[in-house]
Structure formats: structure tokens, C-alpha cells
Design an enzyme around this catalytic site. Structure first.
Site, mmCIF file in Angstrom:
data_model
loop_
_atom_site.group_PDB
_atom_site.id
_atom_site.type_symbol
_atom_site.label_atom_id
_atom_site.label_comp_id
_atom_site.label_asym_id
_atom_site.label_seq_id
_atom_site.Cartn_x
_atom_site.Cartn_y
_atom_site.Cartn_z
ATOM 1 N N LEU A 1 -14.314 24.936 -33.077
ATOM 2 C CA LEU A 1 -15.781 24.900 -33.050
ATOM 3 C C LEU A 1 -16.340 24.034 -34.175
ATOM 4 C CD1 LEU A 1 -18.317 26.248 -31.724
ATOM 5 C CD2 LEU A 1 -18.224 27.882 -33.592
ATOM 6 N N ASN B 1 -8.165 -7.928 9.464
ATOM 7 C CA ASN B 1 -8.228 -8.491 8.123
ATOM 8 C C ASN B 1 -8.318 -10.018 8.112
ATOM 9 O OD1 ASN B 1 -5.673 -6.113 7.591
ATOM 10 N ND2 ASN B 1 -7.837 -5.810 7.168
ATOM 11 N N ASP C 1 -12.229 0.221 6.498
ATOM 12 C CA ASP C 1 -12.070 0.641 7.899
ATOM 13 C C ASP C 1 -10.998 1.718 8.077
ATOM 14 O OD1 ASP C 1 -9.692 -0.738 7.738
ATOM 15 O OD2 ASP C 1 -10.129 -2.152 9.361
ATOM 16 N N ASP D 1 -4.058 21.903 -36.302
ATOM 17 C CA ASP D 1 -4.207 23.002 -35.334
ATOM 18 C C ASP D 1 -2.862 23.187 -34.631
ATOM 19 O OD1 ASP D 1 -6.998 24.328 -33.998
ATOM 20 O OD2 ASP D 1 -5.149 24.554 -32.828
ATOM 21 N N ASN E 1 0.873 -1.187 0.000
ATOM 22 C CA ASN E 1 0.000 0.000 0.000
ATOM 23 C C ASN E 1 0.906 1.232 0.000
ATOM 24 O OD1 ASN E 1 0.579 0.984 2.704
ATOM 25 N ND2 ASN E 1 -0.568 -0.777 3.471
ATOM 26 N N CYS F 1 -7.226 -1.565 12.668
ATOM 27 C CA CYS F 1 -6.594 -2.675 11.945
ATOM 28 C C CYS F 1 -6.034 -3.717 12.922
ATOM 29 C CB CYS F 1 -5.464 -2.164 11.060
ATOM 30 S SG CYS F 1 -5.993 -1.002 9.804
ATOM 31 N N ASN G 1 -18.830 32.426 -40.445
ATOM 32 C CA ASN G 1 -18.949 33.738 -41.079
ATOM 33 C C ASN G 1 -17.560 34.346 -41.322
ATOM 34 O OD1 ASN G 1 -20.870 35.999 -41.723
ATOM 35 N ND2 ASN G 1 -19.672 37.057 -40.153
ATOM 36 N N HIS H 1 -8.666 0.039 2.551
ATOM 37 C CA HIS H 1 -9.714 -0.748 3.209
ATOM 38 C C HIS H 1 -10.795 0.214 3.703
ATOM 39 C CE1 HIS H 1 -6.938 -4.349 4.393
ATOM 40 N NE2 HIS H 1 -7.663 -4.647 3.340
HETATM 41 P P1 NAD Z 1 -12.005 28.461 -32.637
HETATM 42 O O1 NAD Z 1 -11.496 28.974 -31.337
HETATM 43 O O2 NAD Z 1 -13.066 27.454 -32.640
HETATM 44 O O3 NAD Z 1 -10.761 27.870 -33.459
HETATM 45 C C1 NAD Z 1 -9.584 28.566 -33.731
HETATM 46 C C2 NAD Z 1 -8.468 27.533 -33.745
HETATM 47 O O4 NAD Z 1 -7.348 28.016 -34.450
HETATM 48 C C3 NAD Z 1 -7.970 27.201 -32.341
HETATM 49 O O5 NAD Z 1 -8.119 25.823 -32.114
HETATM 50 C C4 NAD Z 1 -6.492 27.616 -32.353
HETATM 51 O O6 NAD Z 1 -5.652 26.759 -31.623
HETATM 52 C C5 NAD Z 1 -6.171 27.523 -33.831
HETATM 53 N N1 NAD Z 1 -5.025 28.323 -34.262
HETATM 54 C C6 NAD Z 1 -4.686 29.579 -33.890
HETATM 55 N N2 NAD Z 1 -3.581 29.972 -34.565
HETATM 56 C C7 NAD Z 1 -3.219 28.949 -35.360
HETATM 57 C C8 NAD Z 1 -2.177 28.748 -36.295
HETATM 58 N N3 NAD Z 1 -1.277 29.696 -36.539
HETATM 59 N N4 NAD Z 1 -2.119 27.570 -36.941
HETATM 60 C C9 NAD Z 1 -3.012 26.590 -36.687
HETATM 61 N N5 NAD Z 1 -4.029 26.734 -35.829
HETATM 62 C C10 NAD Z 1 -4.147 27.891 -35.176
HETATM 63 O O7 NAD Z 1 -12.403 29.761 -33.447
HETATM 64 P P2 NAD Z 1 -12.914 29.972 -34.943
HETATM 65 O O8 NAD Z 1 -13.349 28.730 -35.620
HETATM 66 O O9 NAD Z 1 -11.855 30.779 -35.609
HETATM 67 O O10 NAD Z 1 -14.168 30.906 -34.657
HETATM 68 C C11 NAD Z 1 -15.311 30.454 -33.986
HETATM 69 C C12 NAD Z 1 -16.560 31.018 -34.628
HETATM 70 O O11 NAD Z 1 -16.551 32.440 -34.530
HETATM 71 C C13 NAD Z 1 -16.661 30.676 -36.090
HETATM 72 O O12 NAD Z 1 -17.979 30.360 -36.432
HETATM 73 C C14 NAD Z 1 -16.216 31.939 -36.766
HETATM 74 O O13 NAD Z 1 -16.779 32.073 -38.061
HETATM 75 C C15 NAD Z 1 -16.742 33.001 -35.815
HETATM 76 N N6 NAD Z 1 -15.957 34.235 -35.903
HETATM 77 C C16 NAD Z 1 -16.584 35.309 -36.478
HETATM 78 C C17 NAD Z 1 -15.860 36.483 -36.668
HETATM 79 C C18 NAD Z 1 -16.516 37.627 -37.345
HETATM 80 O O14 NAD Z 1 -17.631 37.464 -37.803
HETATM 81 N N7 NAD Z 1 -15.855 38.772 -37.422
HETATM 82 C C19 NAD Z 1 -14.516 36.559 -36.257
HETATM 83 C C20 NAD Z 1 -13.919 35.455 -35.664
HETATM 84 C C21 NAD Z 1 -14.655 34.290 -35.519
#
Ligand code: NAD
Length: 693
Positions: free
Chosen positions: A636, A71, A170, A655, A22, A264, A523, A168
């Protein structure tokens, strides 16, 4: 006057720390002081002798832990279940215990073979009630609990221990008359704490602090109204006094070196499990058992290990009853497992998890899938089975039907007229849909990936670090080219970082060369792509020089405004408002794109779907038939896509953050390949390989 109770002790003539079984023993071998240990044991004996009649177990040379008599077994009303130790170091004590119990004319009830049970250390009667608290998980096994129910004709509540320092029951729990208990909550899993707290009201529980528990405050002998332990905290002493107890300290520090305190060192031979209270009552164990089987490359792929580890983590007893190992690397192996849970409910939820890892209900007794009807549109029955990404079969009318539309986090709906099974999202369920519940009659077919992560094809699952990026890009380029040659479809899921890091022109080239068929994004990517094509900036930064430009902060809003004016991205391309970039290439090359909105979106662009359910449907529809999904720096959208993609589709996640790429694997997509690197660099390498630039 009632006779004082009998207890069993064993003199420490041969005591010492001679091995490590243990965490307390680590670093203590040979360090105990025998003379001091004897003095401490004598003072404990002196105090106990004023309260109880002491029987002595003759000590044996070479068995240093015999001194811990708690035990030796569990005794009550002339019956005893002797210990069957888990650890070989203490197994040699068993014949001596057995002999002593026989000589004293106890009725000895032997456990079946291979069922570890470490006596009173892991089984404590609630004084005056037909109730036994039984610990398991570190030393004793849960499999022996039904036997204890039968032998002692009482209710047994199983408590799982999760901290190896409190190996245990206890060491972390003791019951007191009047339905009271003293314990340290940190030693138990959540389910066990719920069992204690449901059974014992708060007014009858003392939860000691960790510091006190570590000084063995819960390893206490109660005889009458005296409670003996090594070191009571002032608070505990006060609370026990409030319940009418005299808390006495005895220093047994030499025995703490081996992980044993006052309790014990003392076994109770006369216990009162409420003979009167049990009149007319019958007790049935709540513990439930089922058999599972596994076939295939279960050894070299580590599948069997994963199932055993998951069963143990879930608080189940798990025993491999049969194991037939394939003799060559290309032969299958077979294992039959017996899993045991403290309740039927825990068994059902845990077995569902094991099925998701490739275990099957035992082939000897296949049971039809159980179903219940959906109570309302968009609502599943409480006990629904939720799917993984892997092909799933359901036993309906004697046939194993393959579920259609496999995806993660869906429900299985049975249509008996067809007959067929489909995966349906909760929100798409209709009232009276027949939904599979529980875990019977479900098989999940996992891919065969070995312990090195090598699996079904050239590119293998795992995470590539910076050093291996070039090599991985070579393999990926080869896979994409082959897929496109045979008419397969490639999907890119991308975030705006691709544009900020200068990867936009490379993604554009891949689209123009026919290597991308679907683009799933939000977007931001089109906003910054269009901004960069209109103004040469991304978020106001000049991409060629890496510097902010005056007034640049408005650029992305001006880009959105122009597209909104045109009507849509396609309209803006056709009207000559957008003349280059990724979205321009998509329109010109008929690449399907879906833009899913989010709460942080500016604008949004007119094409961005702000209804999330609609966006999820559009993503799933666009993913249909894609063989490779390239996920570029968007946590995301990558995780969203990973959840809706069935097994067999190759997922490549790029990433800079290793946690993001491993997260996909954690969510069950074990065919995913993670590449940890800057996405701009990655896109340049990939375009160089595929587009010959
Ligand atoms: P997220 O956080 O989901 O993902 C970004 C990823 O990029 C992270 O995992 C990060 O580790 C990685 N990353 C950063 N730098 C890097 C590099 N140099 N090389 C490789 N990977 C790298 O964010 P997301 O997908 O960018 O955005 C989330 C949501 O927000 C999306 O739907 C996006 O369209 C929206 N968004 C909108 C606007 C806007 O309308 N102006 C701006 C930003 C994001």
C-alpha cells in the site's frame, strides 16, 4: 431479369499446405489430400454456378494459395485495387492477379509501395450502401484505408483484428443487404466493436458463437438470398432464415487446413456499393497520421522496440520511415516513425502514451502545446495530459520549458507570465488554470537503461531473486553510505511485517546510526513496534520464542491506549512510556515520521493522519530532497510513494512476493530495484553491512 453477378475462382490444381503463414497451417504441411480438395472445390463451384457467372483465374505451379481468390484484390464497378501481400510466400501471386485484371479491362488502382492490403479478405462492402468495412492489424495495414476511400468514393470503417486465427476480416465478419452484419466479436478490439455496434443496431446484427466462428461460419459467400459457408450452426441457420436467407453448407475441410473457407475461395467481381445512395455525398477518410521521432540510445536500450510495441498494442499502424543507427555503442541513433490511427481521438490518446515512452513529436514540425482552462476548482479539462515520473518539457512560446515538481498522475499547468510549467494534482487545480491537453509540444526524458536493465549507476534496475540478495545488499549498503556521507537523505517506507519478522531492532539500529532521515508508514508499524518495546510481543506473539502469550491479543490495544493517554508518540517517549524501539529512536534522533491512516487501523494512534489528502501531502513534503527510498514490505505505502516520487530517486522495494516488486516497475518507476526476500533477513544483512554489528 437482372444479370447474375460475376465471381472469380481458381482451380486447386497446385493447392497444398506448403508453408506456415497463419495458425491454421501449423502442423499441416504436406497433409492435405489433393484429390479430395479438388472434389470439394468442384462441389462449391457447382453450387456457385447456379447463382453467379464464374470467371476462372489460371492456377500456377508453386503458388498453392492462388486458389483463395478473395485475396486477389478488391473490385467494384470496373475498378480494382489489387492485393499487395504482407507475406512473401504470397507476393509471387501478384503479377498473375495484375495480368488477369488488365486482360479483363479493369481499371487498376495500384497502392503505394509497402502498404500491405490483402484484397477482399480484408475489405467488404456493405451491400447497397457507400460503405466499406476494412480490416487491419494482422495482414493488411491501416495506412491503405484512405486510398480505398478515394478510389471507391465511399466511407471506410477501420476494424482492427486482434486474434491471429482470424487473420482476415472475411474470416470473422460479413455484411448483408439492408444494413445487416454477421460477425464474431472476439476477433476485434474494443474500439472496433464499438464502431460496429454504433453503426449497426442490435436488431441488424448476428453475433455468432466462438465455436461456430472456429468452424468458419463467418467465412460466407452471399449471392442473392443464398449464403454459402462450411458449417452453419442450427441457431445461425435459423436466424438467417428469419432474415430471408437460405444458408447452405459446403464441406471444404481440405482448405480449412490452410485457414481458408468458402468465402476465401470466391472473389466477388460485381458489387453494389449503393450508387444511388451516394449521390451528392463526398467521403473523407477518418484515418489520421502523425510523425514522431526518437533520438538517443534507442536501439540498445530497447526504447524503439517499446514504442513500436506500444503503438501496435494500441491498434495503430506504425512505420519506421528513417533509421540512422549510431555506429559505436556510445553514439546516439535516430528514428523517425509514422503512426496511423483509425480516428483523431485514438491518435491523440495513443500518441500521448508513446510520448510517455520517450517518443517526441517530429522535430521537423514542432507544435506548441495545446491548453484549455480548468472548468472548476479540482477539475481538469476532459483531454488533459497526465504525467509520468520522468522529467517533462513543454513547448510554450517557442521554448521547451522543464516542468517543475515532476511526479506521476499530475496535470501540467502553464503560467505564461513567468513563463513556467508546473505539475499539479487534479484536486489542486484552480478554475482557469491553463492545463496542457492532447499530446502536442510535450517531450519526456527517459533514463537510458539497456536491455539487461543496466543503467545510470552502480545498482541497476531489475528484480533480484533470493540467490542474489547478499550481493544486492552489499551494493545497496555502499550506495546508502555514500549518500549519507555527502549529506543526502534516505527515506524508509515500511509496513508492520518488519516487526513480525524480527527486523525491528535492525531498523532501529539504522536510525540510531544516522542512515534513515524520514520514516513513512501507517498505523500498524508504530503500534507493533511500541507493543514489542512495551510487552516483547508483536500481535501477541513473543518475538524471542515465536509463541503466542496469554492475553497477548490485547497487547497492541494496550499500547495504543497508553500512547493516546500520553498525547502523542513524542509525548510518550518524553514521559518514559515508550523506552525503546523504532519510534523511540525516531524521536531521539530527530527522524521525521509521517503515519498515514487506513481503513483497517486500530485506535488509531494520535499521530496517525486519518485525512488521506492531508496524509498524501505530508508524505510528499517529507519525501522532498530524499535520494534513496527503501520500501519494506508494504504494498500500500510503497505504491503510494512510488507515484509521488520523481525519476532520479532510487527506489528499493523489498517484499517476499515478486508480484509486488514488479508492480512498481509496471507503474513506470523503471529505476526501481526489487529484492524478493524475507524482510527480517534483509534488515539483518543491511544492518550488519552498515552498522558493523
Ligand atoms: P500490504 O498488504 O500493503 O503489504 C504487506 C506486504 O508485506 C505484502 O506485499 C506482502 O507480500 C509482504 N510480506 C509479507 N510477509 C513478508 C515477509 N516475510 N518478508 C517480506 N515481505 C513480506 O499491508 P500493510 O502495509 O502491512 O498494511 C496496509 C495498511 O493497513 C497499512 O496502512 C497498515 O498500517 C494498516 N494496518 C493496520 C493494522 C492495525 O492498525 N492493527 C494492522 C495491519 C495493517
Amino acid at each position: 431479369m437482372p444479370q447474375s453477378p460475376r465471381v472469380l475462382m481458381c482451380a486447386p490444381d497446385y493447392y497444398g499446405v506448403e508453408y506456415v503463414i497463419n495458425p491454421w497451417m501449423e502442423g499441416q504441411i504436406g497433409r492435405s489430400d489433393l484429390a479430395k480438395a479438388k472434389r470439394q472445390w468442384e462441389s462449391l463451384r457447382a453450387l456457385v454456378s447456379t447463382l453467379a457467372r464464374i470467371e476462372l483465374l489460371p492456377p500456377q505451379p508453386g503458388l498453392p494459395d492462388m486458389v483463395f481468390t478473395a485475396n486477389a484484390g478488391l473490385a467494384c464497378q470496373g475498378k480494382v485495387v489489387p492485393a499487395s501481400f504482407r507475406v512473401p510466400e504470397r507476393k509471387r501471386e501478384e503479377p498473375h492477379h495484375g495480368q488477369w485484371f488488365q486482360d479483363r479491362r479493369f481499371h487498376v488502382e495500384e497502392l503505394g509501395p509497402d502498404q500491405p492490403f490483402e484484397g477482399e479478405g480484408d475489405a467488404l462492402f456493405q451491400p447497397g450502401e457507400p460503405l466499406l468495412w476494412a480490416g487491419y492489424g494482422v495482414r493488411s495495414s491501416i495506412e491503405c484505408h484512405p486510398f480505398l476511400t478515394t478510389v471507391f468514393e465511399c466511407e471506410v470503417i477501420s476494424l482492427r483484428l486482434v486474434d491471429p486465427r482470424f487473420y482476415h476480416l472475411d474470416t470473422c465478419f460479413y455484411p448483408l443487404p439492408g444494413g445487416r452484419v454477421v460477425y464474431w466479436p472476439g476477433a476485434f478490439d474494443e474500439d472496433s466493436l464499438t464502431r460496429i455496434r454504433t453503426r449497426i443496431p442490435a436488431t441488424h446484427r448476428i453475433e455468432v458463437k466462438e465455436q461456430a466462428a472456429l468452424r468458419f461460419a463467418c467465412n460466407a459467400v452471399r449471392i442473392g438470398t443464398t449464403i454459402i459457408a462450411t458449417a452453419h450452426s442450427d441457431e445461425l441457420r435459423r436466424r438467417l432464415a428469419g432474415w430471408g436467407y437460405d444458408a447452405r453448407d459446403v464441406d471444404v475441410s481440405e482448405f480449412l487446413l490452410a485457414g481458408g473457407g468458402c468465402k476465401c475461395l470466391v472473389m466477388l467481381l460485381d458489387q453494389d456499393p449503393g450508387t444511388g445512395a451516394r449521390e451528392g455525398l463526398t467521403f473523407e477518410s477518418l484515418v489520421r497520421t502523425t510523425r514522431l521521432s526518437m533520438t538517443g540510445h534507442i536501439l540498445d536500450t530497447g526504447k524503439l522496440n517499446r514504442v513500436i510495441a506500444a503503438a501496435t498494442d494500441a491498434g495503430l499502424g506504425c512505420r519506421v520511415e528513417k533509421l540512422e543507427a549510431g555506429e559505436r555503442f556510445d553514439q546516439h541513433s535516430y528514428a523517425q516513425l509514422r503512426v496511423t490511427a483509425p480516428t483523431q481521438e485514438r491518435l491523440d490518446t495513443s500518441v500521448a502514451e508513446l510520448i510517455a515512452l520517450g517518443a517526441e513529436p517530429s522535430a521537423d514540425h514542432p507544435q506548441e502545446a495545446l491548453t484549455q482552462t480548468a472548468p472548476k476548482d479540482g477539475v481538469a479539462p476532459e483531454d488533459f495530459y497526465s504525467t509520468t515520473i520522468y522529467p517533462t518539457r513543454v513547448l510554450v512560446g517557442g521554448a521547451w520549458l522543464l516542468a517543475v515538481g515532476q511526479r506521476m498522475d499530475a496535470m501540467l499547468v502553464v503560467d505564461r507570465t513567468a513563463p513556467s510549467v508546473v505539475c499539479r494534482l487534479m484536486r489542486d487545480l484552480r478554475v482557469d488554470d491553463e492545463v496542457v491537453v492532447g499530446h502536442h509540444g510535450i517531450k519526456v526524458e527517459l533514463p537510458e537503461i539497456n536491455a539487461h536493465g543496466e543503467g545510470f549507476s552502480f545498482m541497476s534496475a531489475g528484480v533480484s531473486s533470493e540467490r542474489r540478495v547478499e550481493h544486492t545488499v552489499d551494493e545497496l549498503a555502499w550506495e546508502i553510505a555514500r549518500c549519507v556521507e555527502r549529506g543526502g537523505r534516505v527515506c524508509v517506507v515500511s509496513g508492520p511485517v518488519v516487526i513480525h519478522t524480527g527486523g525491528g531492532p535492525y531498523l532501529q539500529q539504522l536510525i540510531e546510526h544516522g542512515f534513515v532521515h524520514v520514516l513513512l508508514t501507517g498505523n500498524a508499524l508504530p503500534v507493533h513496534d511500541i507493543e514489542s518495546s512495551m510487552f516483547g510481543t508483536s500481535l501477541g506473539v513473543d518475538l524471542s520464542r515465536g509463541r503466542g502469550v496469554r492475553g497477548g491479543h490485547r497487547h497492541h490495544l494496550r499500547a495504543i491506549n497508553r500512547v493516546r493517554h500520553a498525547g502523542s508518540i513524542k509525548d510518550a517517549v518524553e514521559q518514559g512510556v515508550i523506552t525503546g524501539g523504532i519510534m523511540h529512536a525516531c524521536v531521539k534522533h530527530n527522524v521525521r515520521y509521517v503515519l498515514a491512516g487506513s481503513i483497517r487501523d486500530d485506535g488509531p494512534l494520535p499521530d496517525t493522519l486519518m485525512d488521506l489528502v492531508e496524509a498524501q501531502r505530508a508524505y510528499a513534503d517529507a519525501l522532498e530532497g530524499c535520494e534513496i527510498v527503501l520500501m519494506l514490505s508494504t504494498m500500500l505505502h510503497s505504491i503510494g510513494v512510488g507515484n509521488m516520487t520523481p525519476a532520479g530517486v532510487k527506489l528499493i522495494c523489498v517484499d517476499i512476493n515478486p508480484a509486488v516488486v514488479t508492480k512498481l516497475a509496471d507503474r513506470g518507476s523503471i529505476e526501481s530495484v526489487g529484492i524478493v526476500t524475507d524482510v527480517g533477513l534483509f534488515m539483518r544483512l543491511l544492518a550488519q553491512r552498515l552498522c558493523d554489528i
